[in-house]
Write an enzyme that holds these catalytic residues in place. Structure first.
Site, mmCIF file in Angstrom:
data_model
loop_
_atom_site.group_PDB
_atom_site.id
_atom_site.type_symbol
_atom_site.label_atom_id
_atom_site.label_comp_id
_atom_site.label_asym_id
_atom_site.label_seq_id
_atom_site.Cartn_x
_atom_site.Cartn_y
_atom_site.Cartn_z
ATOM 1 N N ASP A 27 0.713 -1.253 -0.069
ATOM 2 C CA ASP A 27 0.136 0.050 0.076
ATOM 3 C C ASP A 27 0.884 1.032 0.144
ATOM 4 O OD1 ASP A 27 -2.347 1.402 0.012
ATOM 5 O OD2 ASP A 27 -2.630 1.125 2.196
ATOM 6 N N ASN B 193 -10.893 -2.649 -5.246
ATOM 7 C CA ASN B 193 -10.281 -1.537 -6.051
ATOM 8 C C ASN B 193 -10.831 -1.651 -7.443
ATOM 9 O OD1 ASN B 193 -6.894 -3.069 -4.876
ATOM 10 N ND2 ASN B 193 -8.296 -1.107 -4.219
HETATM 11 C C1 IPE Z 1 -5.504 -2.670 -0.188
HETATM 12 O O1 IPE Z 1 -5.190 -1.392 -0.334
HETATM 13 C C2 IPE Z 1 -5.564 -3.491 -1.408
HETATM 14 C C3 IPE Z 1 -4.249 -3.849 -2.131
HETATM 15 C C4 IPE Z 1 -3.209 -3.350 -1.550
HETATM 16 C C5 IPE Z 1 -4.255 -4.200 -3.222
HETATM 17 P P1 IPE Z 1 -6.005 -0.215 -0.510
HETATM 18 O O2 IPE Z 1 -5.419 1.100 -0.846
HETATM 19 O O3 IPE Z 1 -7.349 -0.636 -1.492
HETATM 20 O O4 IPE Z 1 -6.837 -0.148 1.032
HETATM 21 P P2 IPE Z 1 -7.802 0.739 1.488
HETATM 22 O O5 IPE Z 1 -8.881 1.024 0.708
HETATM 23 O O6 IPE Z 1 -6.956 2.000 1.925
HETATM 24 O O7 IPE Z 1 -8.125 0.096 2.848
HETATM 25 C C1 IPE Z 2 -1.539 0.174 -3.448
HETATM 26 O O1 IPE Z 2 -1.351 1.698 -3.243
HETATM 27 C C2 IPE Z 2 -1.833 -0.449 -4.723
HETATM 28 C C3 IPE Z 2 -2.898 -0.824 -5.134
HETATM 29 C C4 IPE Z 2 -4.129 -0.764 -4.021
HETATM 30 C C5 IPE Z 2 -3.529 -1.356 -6.432
HETATM 31 P P1 IPE Z 2 -2.671 2.531 -3.505
HETATM 32 O O2 IPE Z 2 -2.830 2.935 -5.038
HETATM 33 O O3 IPE Z 2 -3.554 2.218 -2.476
HETATM 34 O O4 IPE Z 2 -1.896 3.802 -2.730
HETATM 35 P P2 IPE Z 2 -2.273 4.913 -1.890
HETATM 36 O O5 IPE Z 2 -3.180 4.192 -0.725
HETATM 37 O O6 IPE Z 2 -3.611 5.684 -2.543
HETATM 38 O O7 IPE Z 2 -1.433 5.775 -1.590
HETATM 39 MG MG MG Z 3 -4.250 2.399 -0.581
#
Ligand code: IPE
Ligand code: IPE
Ligand code: MG
Length: 247
Positions: free
Chosen positions: A21, A69
């Protein structure tokens, strides 16, 4: 000081799961678009896979795309899918060189056909590898997986192959996407968020959690070593008392 030397290789987690993340925030800090963060995260994936395999970890599960997502802007979703295709195409040879088998968990039927095709080929091409299994969680969520398992068990009951009263925990586990894999002993989440985000809900029952403020694109081998060292300092009691464990 070499952190790798501080890792006790006789007490390694067999299975490490990672919620990768913080890609979006990493890009934002640099004035870039979110996809720049996702692209920059490939190095972190490569380093983590390599470090885990070198140590002797048997399973590494990476949360790459959750069921939730899909609700992101369409442009981000399609850029992520494209990145998945190109990365798998590029990295399959390295997986083979490092004797790493690729698998997926999740509702992969919902992925674009090009992704499904690329994944199928990579899974097939690496299926004979035995050093480590790299599991990509794609269009995955714990609730999706548990619902699938319930449907499978319910249809066995419906067909008269199973009595509801006979259902055991191991039967539930055997009907999950992770059937046959050990539960992760260690879960790493980057970017400081204190939540599970619908990941491996069943399997994480007794997993040790390691949350770092680091954003995923900055994650390197030494950070994996740090997480494992932290795990190795913990006392895993599984409901027992500390005194019972010393015996
Ligand atoms: C969790 O990250 C899913 C992945 C890393 C693929 P998110 O960024 O989607 O999680 P939330 O929504 O902040 O909990
Ligand atoms: C994790 O990084 C990757 C996926 C969930 C695909 P994020 O895209 O959630 O990055 P933040 O949380 O917005 O910084
Ligand atoms: Mg995230």
């Amino acid at each position: 000081m070499d952190l790798r030397e501080k890792v006790d290789i006789n007490n390694l987690p067999k299975h490490i799961a990672v919620i990768m993340d913080g890609n979006g925030r990493w890009a934002k800090q640099r004035g870039g678009l979110r996809i720049f963060g996702h692209k920059s995260a490939i190095t972190a994936v490569r380093e983590t896979v390599e470090a885990a395999a070198e140590l002797g970890v048997q399973y590494l599960t990476l949360y790459a795309f959750s069921t939730e997502n899909w609700s992101r802007p369409a442009s981000e979703v399609s850029a992520l899918m494209q990145l998945l295709v190109t990365t798998i195409r590029k990295e399959t040879a390295t997986l083979n060189k490092n004797n790493i088998r690729l698998q997926t968990i999740g509702d992969t039927d919902s992925l674009p056909k090009s992704c499904q095709q690329e994944l199928m080929e990579a899974i097939e091409m690496t299926s004979g590898n035995s050093r480590m299994t790299l599991v990509l969680a794609l269009s995955y969520s714990g609730r999706w997986e548990l619902t699938q398992a319930m449907k499978k068990l319910a249809s066995k009951v419906e067909r008269g192959e199973l009595q509801a009263a006979e259902i055991t925990e191991s039967m539930v586990a055997a009907n999950l996407a992770t059937a046959g894999m050990p539960d992760p002993e260690l879960l790493i989440r980057t970017s400081g968020e204190m939540r599970i985000s619908n990941f491996l809900l069943w399997q994480l029952a007794y997993t040790e959690l390691y949350i770092t403020e680091l954003l995923w694109p900055d994650f390197r081998k030494e950070h994996l070593y740090e997480a494992i060292i932290s795990y190795q300092r913990r006392e895993r009691r599984f409901g027992k008392t500390s005194e019972q464990l010393i015996k």
